[in-house]
Design a protein around this motif. Sequence first.
Motif, PDB file in Angstrom:
ATOM      1  N   ALA A 156      29.098  23.938  74.523  1.00  0.00           N
ATOM      2  CA  ALA A 156      29.625  25.109  73.810  1.00  0.00           C
ATOM      3  C   ALA A 156      28.449  25.902  73.224  1.00  0.00           C
ATOM      4  O   ALA A 156      27.377  25.341  72.991  1.00  0.00           O
ATOM      5  CB  ALA A 156      30.568  24.650  72.709  1.00  0.00           C
ATOM      6  N   PRO A 157      28.672  27.193  72.968  1.00  0.00           N
ATOM      7  CA  PRO A 157      27.569  28.034  72.476  1.00  0.00           C
ATOM      8  C   PRO A 157      26.931  27.525  71.173  1.00  0.00           C
ATOM      9  O   PRO A 157      25.762  27.753  70.948  1.00  0.00           O
ATOM     10  CB  PRO A 157      28.207  29.412  72.280  1.00  0.00           C
ATOM     11  CG  PRO A 157      29.668  29.236  72.474  1.00  0.00           C
ATOM     12  CD  PRO A 157      29.875  27.983  73.227  1.00  0.00           C
TER      13      PRO A 157
ATOM     14  N   ILE B 158      17.388  34.324  73.785  1.00  0.00           N
ATOM     15  CA  ILE B 158      18.663  35.009  73.599  1.00  0.00           C
ATOM     16  C   ILE B 158      18.635  36.421  74.185  1.00  0.00           C
ATOM     17  O   ILE B 158      19.671  36.921  74.628  1.00  0.00           O
ATOM     18  CB  ILE B 158      19.052  35.059  72.088  1.00  0.00           C
ATOM     19  CG1 ILE B 158      20.514  35.458  71.903  1.00  0.00           C
ATOM     20  CG2 ILE B 158      18.161  35.996  71.312  1.00  0.00           C
ATOM     21  CD1 ILE B 158      21.511  34.455  72.374  1.00  0.00           C
TER      22      ILE B 158
ATOM     23  N   VAL C  16      24.699  37.780  79.951  1.00  0.00           N
ATOM     24  CA  VAL C  16      26.121  37.724  79.575  1.00  0.00           C
ATOM     25  C   VAL C  16      26.732  39.133  79.626  1.00  0.00           C
ATOM     26  O   VAL C  16      27.828  39.334  80.154  1.00  0.00           O
ATOM     27  CB  VAL C  16      26.314  37.120  78.158  1.00  0.00           C
ATOM     28  CG1 VAL C  16      27.768  37.214  77.714  1.00  0.00           C
ATOM     29  CG2 VAL C  16      25.838  35.670  78.104  1.00  0.00           C
TER      30      VAL C  16
ATOM     31  N   ASN D 188      29.333  39.342  72.379  1.00  0.00           N
ATOM     32  CA  ASN D 188      28.583  39.042  71.158  1.00  0.00           C
ATOM     33  C   ASN D 188      27.142  39.503  71.284  1.00  0.00           C
ATOM     34  O   ASN D 188      26.508  39.300  72.318  1.00  0.00           O
ATOM     35  CB  ASN D 188      28.591  37.531  70.886  1.00  0.00           C
ATOM     36  CG  ASN D 188      29.947  37.034  70.458  1.00  0.00           C
ATOM     37  OD1 ASN D 188      30.339  37.192  69.309  1.00  0.00           O
ATOM     38  ND2 ASN D 188      30.694  36.461  71.406  1.00  0.00           N
TER      39      ASN D 188
ATOM     40  N   GLN E 214      18.930  40.380  69.469  1.00  0.00           N
ATOM     41  CA  GLN E 214      19.233  41.444  70.446  1.00  0.00           C
ATOM     42  C   GLN E 214      19.414  42.782  69.742  1.00  0.00           C
ATOM     43  O   GLN E 214      19.005  43.816  70.265  1.00  0.00           O
ATOM     44  CB  GLN E 214      20.523  41.121  71.197  1.00  0.00           C
ATOM     45  CG  GLN E 214      20.431  40.028  72.230  1.00  0.00           C
ATOM     46  CD  GLN E 214      21.811  39.808  72.812  1.00  0.00           C
ATOM     47  OE1 GLN E 214      22.638  39.121  72.208  1.00  0.00           O
ATOM     48  NE2 GLN E 214      22.079  40.405  73.957  1.00  0.00           N
TER      49      GLN E 214
ATOM     50  N   ASP F  68      33.539  37.871  62.456  1.00  0.00           N
ATOM     51  CA  ASP F  68      33.651  36.951  61.307  1.00  0.00           C
ATOM     52  C   ASP F  68      33.719  37.702  59.982  1.00  0.00           C
ATOM     53  O   ASP F  68      33.148  37.259  58.984  1.00  0.00           O
ATOM     54  CB  ASP F  68      32.466  35.974  61.257  1.00  0.00           C
ATOM     55  CG  ASP F  68      32.515  34.969  62.390  1.00  0.00           C
ATOM     56  OD1 ASP F  68      33.633  34.620  62.819  1.00  0.00           O
ATOM     57  OD2 ASP F  68      31.443  34.547  62.852  1.00  0.00           O
TER      58      ASP F  68
END
Length: 281
Positions: free
Chosen positions: A72-73, A86, A93, A118, A123, A181
Amino acid sequence: AKADGKSRWALYDPERNAREVARFTLSATMPAALERDEFYVDYQPLVRLEDSTVVGVEALVRWQHPEFGRLAPDRFIELAEETGLIVPLGRWVLRKACEQARRWLVEFGDSAPFVSVNLAVRQSRDPELVRDVRRILDECELPPTHLQLELTESAIMGTADEPLEALRSLSDMGVRIAIDDFGTGYSNLAYLRHLPVHELKVAGSFMEGLRAADGADPVDAQIVATLVQLAHALDLTVTAEGVETPAQAERLRRIGCDAGQGWFFARPGPPEDIDRLLHGD
Ligand code: C2E
């Protein structure tokens, strides 16, 4: 003395040592894994609460590791942030997600969902970000309005001018910007109106209090209702994350929340799962 003993013991903690070795192995093998195509993307729908339409689809990266299996991430995103990988991984991605969104666009036309990707802090501060996004959208022939970028509160709030400028350029192009979030960080609510943001994603942690059909936590319910009101006053849409039960979905709908995402609607899965939802079977 107990605490002392504990911390001394921690130095030789074999489990911790194994975790460190695993971390090191993961970060060392990540670049080659990207070359070897060991990463893949699962998708999870964002569903409009009023009529159950799939309005968006979040892209969630996974790593099919030859030795450790499916990761999982949470296991590797932070590492990728630390090492800087990343940036290429995130770009990969983004391209995957845009290619997929293009397929949905061709098949479903204007009613096709946007794809939500995301964006890690690193980034968002990458000087090449705007150029990369524009190139990927061009190459995938995807209109910018079919892409949403999700940033956490800490990535978006109180950032220096440059990343904010980048987000403004993206927003001016028509790319949707979402705060992920929402409600868990230290957002300056008044500042929200000056940000190029289109959507708030309310953190799943607030859904716990909305779970029960009766006796829901009035404070959580009030917080979510207030966030929805605030968002609407600012002309933003709201998606609730972590919706697991029909009672939560119904409560959110009554509060006026626009969309929900969570296991109640669908678990993250391959694009074929989304195809089936879009076809209504
Ligand atoms: P996020 O953006 O908040 O993504 C939502 C997470 O909630 C996903 O975890 C999803 O599987 C999980 N989830 C969905 N519905 C439910 C539910 O009903 N209940 C519960 N308990 N959980 C639910 P996942 O896939 O493990 O991703 C975790 C985080 O990793 C994401 O949180 C995101 O911050 C990060 N992430 C995933 N893909 C990428 C990526 O491509 N780039 C970056 N930078 N971060 C990513």
